[in-house]
Design a protein around this motif. Structure first.
Motif, PDB file in Angstrom:
ATOM      1  N   VAL A  27      36.550 -33.933  15.527  1.00 47.81           N
ATOM      2  CA  VAL A  27      36.210 -35.368  15.594  1.00 47.81           C
ATOM      3  C   VAL A  27      37.475 -36.165  15.866  1.00 47.81           C
ATOM      4  N   GLY A  28      37.288 -37.440  16.192  1.00 50.05           N
ATOM      5  CA  GLY A  28      38.405 -38.377  16.287  1.00 50.05           C
ATOM      6  C   GLY A  28      38.764 -38.908  14.910  1.00 50.05           C
ATOM      7  N   GLU A  29      39.881 -39.624  14.874  1.00 54.37           N
ATOM      8  CA  GLU A  29      40.422 -40.148  13.614  1.00 54.37           C
ATOM      9  C   GLU A  29      39.413 -41.042  12.869  1.00 54.37           C
ATOM     10  N   ASP A  30      38.573 -41.773  13.625  1.00 49.58           N
ATOM     11  CA  ASP A  30      37.642 -42.720  12.996  1.00 49.58           C
ATOM     12  C   ASP A  30      36.633 -42.024  12.078  1.00 49.58           C
ATOM     13  N   GLN A  31      36.481 -40.719  12.231  1.00 50.57           N
ATOM     14  CA  GLN A  31      35.495 -40.004  11.407  1.00 50.57           C
ATOM     15  C   GLN A  31      36.106 -39.359  10.157  1.00 50.57           C
TER      16      GLN A  31
ATOM     17  N   ARG B  65      42.921 -52.217  18.126  1.00 51.17           N
ATOM     18  CA  ARG B  65      41.597 -51.659  17.815  1.00 51.17           C
ATOM     19  C   ARG B  65      41.395 -50.348  18.556  1.00 51.17           C
ATOM     20  N   LYS B  66      40.467 -49.531  18.053  1.00 50.08           N
ATOM     21  CA  LYS B  66      40.163 -48.293  18.786  1.00 50.08           C
ATOM     22  C   LYS B  66      39.265 -48.599  19.976  1.00 50.08           C
ATOM     23  N   MET B  67      39.365 -47.778  21.009  1.00 51.71           N
ATOM     24  CA  MET B  67      38.414 -47.874  22.111  1.00 51.71           C
ATOM     25  C   MET B  67      37.056 -47.514  21.542  1.00 51.71           C
ATOM     26  N   SER B  68      36.027 -48.304  21.868  1.00 46.82           N
ATOM     27  CA  SER B  68      34.767 -48.158  21.144  1.00 46.82           C
ATOM     28  C   SER B  68      33.576 -48.541  22.011  1.00 46.82           C
ATOM     29  N   THR B  69      32.452 -47.894  21.756  1.00 46.03           N
ATOM     30  CA  THR B  69      31.235 -48.186  22.527  1.00 46.03           C
ATOM     31  C   THR B  69      30.721 -49.587  22.218  1.00 46.03           C
ATOM     32  N   THR B  70      30.754 -49.967  20.953  1.00 43.62           N
ATOM     33  CA  THR B  70      30.135 -51.240  20.576  1.00 43.62           C
ATOM     34  C   THR B  70      31.151 -52.319  20.208  1.00 43.62           C
ATOM     35  N   GLY B  71      32.335 -51.928  19.737  1.00 42.49           N
ATOM     36  CA  GLY B  71      33.216 -52.952  19.173  1.00 42.49           C
ATOM     37  C   GLY B  71      34.356 -53.394  20.064  1.00 42.49           C
TER      38      GLY B  71
ATOM     39  N   ILE C 117      27.423 -36.010  18.488  1.00 42.55           N
ATOM     40  CA  ILE C 117      27.846 -37.131  19.344  1.00 42.55           C
ATOM     41  C   ILE C 117      26.641 -38.020  19.620  1.00 42.55           C
ATOM     42  N   GLN C 118      26.876 -39.320  19.625  1.00 37.98           N
ATOM     43  CA  GLN C 118      25.783 -40.282  19.826  1.00 37.98           C
ATOM     44  C   GLN C 118      25.281 -40.240  21.266  1.00 37.98           C
ATOM     45  N   PRO C 119      23.978 -40.440  21.449  1.00 34.68           N
ATOM     46  CA  PRO C 119      23.458 -40.525  22.819  1.00 34.68           C
ATOM     47  C   PRO C 119      23.685 -41.922  23.403  1.00 34.68           C
TER      48      PRO C 119
ATOM     49  N   GLY D  86      45.824 -38.250  20.758  1.00 36.84           N
ATOM     50  CA  GLY D  86      44.563 -38.791  21.291  1.00 36.84           C
ATOM     51  C   GLY D  86      43.455 -38.874  20.263  1.00 36.84           C
ATOM     52  N   ALA D  87      43.801 -38.793  18.974  1.00 35.73           N
ATOM     53  CA  ALA D  87      42.777 -38.873  17.930  1.00 35.73           C
ATOM     54  C   ALA D  87      42.254 -40.299  17.778  1.00 35.73           C
ATOM     55  N   ARG D  88      43.060 -41.244  18.240  1.00 38.05           N
ATOM     56  CA  ARG D  88      42.630 -42.644  18.175  1.00 38.05           C
ATOM     57  C   ARG D  88      43.077 -43.343  19.459  1.00 38.05           C
ATOM     58  N   VAL D  89      42.264 -43.186  20.490  1.00 37.56           N
ATOM     59  CA  VAL D  89      42.551 -43.864  21.746  1.00 37.56           C
ATOM     60  C   VAL D  89      42.232 -45.345  21.530  1.00 37.56           C
ATOM     61  N   ARG D  90      43.155 -46.206  21.968  1.00 41.38           N
ATOM     62  CA  ARG D  90      43.000 -47.631  21.661  1.00 41.38           C
ATOM     63  C   ARG D  90      42.452 -48.414  22.846  1.00 41.38           C
TER      64      ARG D  90
ATOM     65  N   ARG E 156      27.246 -44.494  28.080  1.00 41.81           N
ATOM     66  CA  ARG E 156      28.559 -45.101  28.299  1.00 41.81           C
ATOM     67  C   ARG E 156      29.618 -44.412  27.460  1.00 41.81           C
ATOM     68  N   LYS E 157      29.735 -43.117  27.608  1.00 42.43           N
ATOM     69  CA  LYS E 157      30.799 -42.413  26.894  1.00 42.43           C
ATOM     70  C   LYS E 157      32.143 -42.860  27.470  1.00 42.43           C
ATOM     71  N   HIS E 158      33.134 -43.005  26.606  1.00 42.48           N
ATOM     72  CA  HIS E 158      34.415 -43.545  27.054  1.00 42.48           C
ATOM     73  C   HIS E 158      35.546 -42.533  26.862  1.00 42.48           C
ATOM     74  N   LEU E 159      36.725 -42.945  27.302  1.00 42.73           N
ATOM     75  CA  LEU E 159      37.873 -42.042  27.285  1.00 42.73           C
ATOM     76  C   LEU E 159      38.247 -41.620  25.854  1.00 42.73           C
ATOM     77  N   GLY E 160      37.987 -42.471  24.878  1.00 38.93           N
ATOM     78  CA  GLY E 160      38.244 -42.093  23.480  1.00 38.93           C
ATOM     79  C   GLY E 160      37.342 -40.941  23.055  1.00 38.93           C
ATOM     80  N   ASN E 161      36.063 -41.037  23.386  1.00 36.65           N
ATOM     81  CA  ASN E 161      35.147 -39.933  23.075  1.00 36.65           C
ATOM     82  C   ASN E 161      35.612 -38.648  23.767  1.00 36.65           C
ATOM     83  N   TYR E 162      36.085 -38.804  24.996  1.00 38.31           N
ATOM     84  CA  TYR E 162      36.462 -37.639  25.793  1.00 38.31           C
ATOM     85  C   TYR E 162      37.696 -36.953  25.218  1.00 38.31           C
TER      86      TYR E 162
ATOM     87  N   GLU F 208      31.564 -52.362   8.684  1.00 36.24           N
ATOM     88  CA  GLU F 208      31.710 -53.022   9.990  1.00 36.24           C
ATOM     89  C   GLU F 208      30.372 -53.201  10.679  1.00 36.24           C
ATOM     90  N   LYS F 209      29.574 -52.120  10.719  1.00 36.85           N
ATOM     91  CA  LYS F 209      28.328 -52.197  11.492  1.00 36.85           C
ATOM     92  C   LYS F 209      27.286 -53.056  10.786  1.00 36.85           C
ATOM     93  N   SER F 210      27.289 -53.068   9.446  1.00 33.79           N
ATOM     94  CA  SER F 210      26.288 -53.887   8.760  1.00 33.79           C
ATOM     95  C   SER F 210      26.606 -55.364   8.964  1.00 33.79           C
TER      96      SER F 210
HETATM   97  N1  AQP Z   1      38.765 -44.394  20.342  1.00 34.01           N
HETATM   98  C1  AQP Z   1      38.558 -43.126  20.032  1.00 34.01           C
HETATM   99  N2  AQP Z   1      39.575 -42.232  20.066  1.00 34.01           N
HETATM  100  C2  AQP Z   1      39.372 -40.925  19.756  1.00 34.01           C
HETATM  101  N3  AQP Z   1      38.173 -40.411  19.419  1.00 34.01           N
HETATM  102  C3  AQP Z   1      37.122 -41.263  19.377  1.00 34.01           C
HETATM  103  N4  AQP Z   1      35.816 -41.095  19.078  1.00 34.01           N
HETATM  104  C4  AQP Z   1      35.176 -42.284  19.189  1.00 34.01           C
HETATM  105  N5  AQP Z   1      36.035 -43.243  19.551  1.00 34.01           N
HETATM  106  C5  AQP Z   1      37.255 -42.653  19.673  1.00 34.01           C
HETATM  107  C6  AQP Z   1      35.213 -39.812  18.728  1.00 34.01           C
HETATM  108  O1  AQP Z   1      34.165 -39.547  19.636  1.00 34.01           O
HETATM  109  C7  AQP Z   1      33.197 -38.746  18.989  1.00 34.01           C
HETATM  110  C8  AQP Z   1      31.817 -39.243  19.309  1.00 34.01           C
HETATM  111  O2  AQP Z   1      31.659 -40.506  18.739  1.00 34.01           O
HETATM  112  P1  AQP Z   1      30.259 -41.138  18.464  1.00 34.01           P
HETATM  113  O3  AQP Z   1      29.214 -40.137  18.505  1.00 34.01           O
HETATM  114  O4  AQP Z   1      30.385 -42.027  17.277  1.00 34.01           O
HETATM  115  O5  AQP Z   1      30.064 -41.957  19.754  1.00 34.01           O
HETATM  116  P2  AQP Z   1      30.037 -43.453  19.961  1.00 34.01           P
HETATM  117  O6  AQP Z   1      29.302 -44.116  18.860  1.00 34.01           O
HETATM  118  O7  AQP Z   1      29.599 -43.639  21.348  1.00 34.01           O
HETATM  119  O8  AQP Z   1      31.585 -43.735  19.862  1.00 34.01           O
HETATM  120  P3  AQP Z   1      32.289 -44.956  19.301  1.00 34.01           P
HETATM  121  O9  AQP Z   1      33.074 -45.586  20.366  1.00 34.01           O
HETATM  122  O10 AQP Z   1      32.999 -44.538  18.062  1.00 34.01           O
HETATM  123  O11 AQP Z   1      31.153 -45.979  18.967  1.00 34.01           O
HETATM  124  P4  AQP Z   1      31.224 -47.149  17.991  1.00 34.01           P
HETATM  125  O12 AQP Z   1      32.607 -47.687  17.974  1.00 34.01           O
HETATM  126  O13 AQP Z   1      30.249 -48.079  18.571  1.00 34.01           O
HETATM  127  O14 AQP Z   1      30.813 -46.593  16.678  1.00 34.01           O
HETATM  128  C9  AQP Z   1      33.523 -38.773  17.504  1.00 34.01           C
HETATM  129  O15 AQP Z   1      34.095 -37.537  17.126  1.00 34.01           O
HETATM  130  C10 AQP Z   1      34.545 -39.873  17.379  1.00 34.01           C
HETATM  131  O16 AQP Z   1      35.475 -39.596  16.345  1.00 34.01           O
END
Ligand code: AQP
Length: 340
Positions: free
Chosen positions: A146-150, A195-201, A9-11, A184-188, A14-20, A112-114
């Motif tokens: 992991v979540g669906e995004d991985q 879009r997915k709930m996301s730290t940066t996007g 998990i990234q440091p 809850g594999a892809r919290v929006r 601001r961990k969010h409900l999707g990560n949780y 996306e990130k590049s």
């Molecule tokens: N929206 C989400 N729904 C379900 N699971 C999610 N994860 C991330 N977003 C969602 C899962 O959280 C774990 C940790 O993710 P990370 O280490 O990539 O943490 P992050 O970078 O802070 O999370 P984000 O939001 O995914 O960042 P961005 O969008 O900036 O890259 C992973 O198992 C991930 O699947």
């Protein structure tokens, strides 16, 4: 046989409900199934995008405290910082020999990130999934929660492990399986539910942070995008992403099936009832975590001690894998023959 479980998990602070919901609750459950369950705060991954070196250690401490507050127990799992175990970076390099450049170029996260990077697209961003593969393969993990995004990165990791075994020796590495939660594999994002709930996007108002205060959490849910149909339809469906998201969050947080939530909402007056119910449930779920977080975060040395003890245990496992990988690849001096 109990599986070896690994996840990173990234440091961030601001961990969010999707990560949780997607990851952290699975980590906690994994402690009782994994032998061992290993969780890593990936500070090396955090250096692949623009970041502030003066803040990185603080962010590691923030995430460590969140994970402990959520229920990780250093007696029942191995919790450590990636940068403390040099085997990860060595294995990453060795795995590049069986990773195709074309595969890395095609990864959605890289694309996306590049495109979001203004000054420099680092080679680290391209190699991110190889380091992620090294994280998991160094422990010969069977399962990766992991979540669906991985999903895509996990598929690549499996290809890398299979290719390595085919090229250098069957059975050297374990080909891992992902463990993506059924709900809850892809919290929006609450404002942009496509879009997915996301730290940066994501959007600030659409992202519920674990450390948001109760009033903020309730407000974000109250303003969540739902639907305009009249009478309201409180059911999941593909064309109702916002409503589906709220139903799934409520189900995940309460530990019930989404169909159960739908049945309960049958008598609701409108989307407002759903928003209020999910806001209250999330506040109740996070209140004890937030209390514990505040206590734990104040004790920096204790957090460092947890990470250092975890790194010692992690290193012992990873070093054994690296010795086998080096031997299989013909790198470095030969391993001494087994004694006895
Ligand atoms: N929206 C989400 N729904 C379900 N699971 C999610 N994860 C991330 N977003 C969602 C899962 O959280 C774990 C940790 O993710 P990370 O280490 O990539 O943490 P992050 O970078 O802070 O999370 P984000 O939001 O995914 O960042 P961005 O969008 O900036 O890259 C992973 O198992 C991930 O699947």
């Amino acid at each position: 046989m109990s599986p070896v479980i690994f996840s990173g998990i990234q440091p961030t602070g601001r961990k969010h409900l999707g990560n949780y919901i997607g990851a952290i609750t699975q980590y906690v459950a994994g402690q009782d199934r994994g032998d061992p369950a290993i969780y890593c705060i990936v500070d090396l991954h955090a250096t692949t995008v623009a970041y502030d070196p003066a803040e990185l250690r603080d962010r590691v401490h923030d995430t460590t405290a969140v994970l402990l507050a959520a229920g990780l127990d250093p007696e029942r799992c191995i919790l450590f910082r990636q940068g403390d175990v040099a085997e990860h970076t060595e294995l990453c390099w060795l795995l590049t020999s069986v990773t195709a450049l074309g595969e890395l170029n095609r990864m959605h996260q890289f694309r996306e990130k590049s495109s979001a990077q203004r000054e420099l697209i680092s080679a680290g961003l391209l190699l991110y999934p190889v380091l992620q593969a090294a994280d998991v393969l160094a422990y010969r993990a069977h399962e990766v929660p992991v979540g669906e995004d991985q999903r895509e990165h996990l598929e690549l990791m499996r290809n890398i492990a299979e290719r390595f075994n085919g090229r250098f020796g069957e059975g050297t590495l374990v080909v891992p399986e992902h463990r993506i939660p059924p709900v809850g594999a892809r919290v929006r994002d609450l404002q942009e539910p496509e879009r997915k709930m996301s730290t940066t996007g994501g959007s600030e108002q659409g992202t519920v942070y674990l450390l948001d205060d109760p009033a903020t959490i309730r407000r974000k849910f109250k303003r969540a995008v739902t639907d305009s149909d009249d009478p309201p339809v409180l059911r999941r469906s593909d064309d109702k992403a916002g409503v589906t998201n709220l139903i799934e969050i409520l189900a995940a947080v309460r530990g019930v099936a989404p169909s159960f939530v739908e049945a309960e909402l049958a008598g609701a007056r409108g989307y407002g009832d759903l928003k209020a119910a999910v806001g209250d449930a999330v506040v109740d779920e996070l209140a004890p975590l937030q209390d514990r977080y505040r206590q734990l975060r104040a004790q920096e040395q204790a957090l460092e001690d947890v990470l250092a003890a975890g790194a010692g245990k992690a290193r012992a496992i990873a070093a054994a894998t690296l010795a086998d990988v080096r031997e299989a690849m013909g790198v470095g001096p030969p391993q001494p023959p087994p004694t006895g």
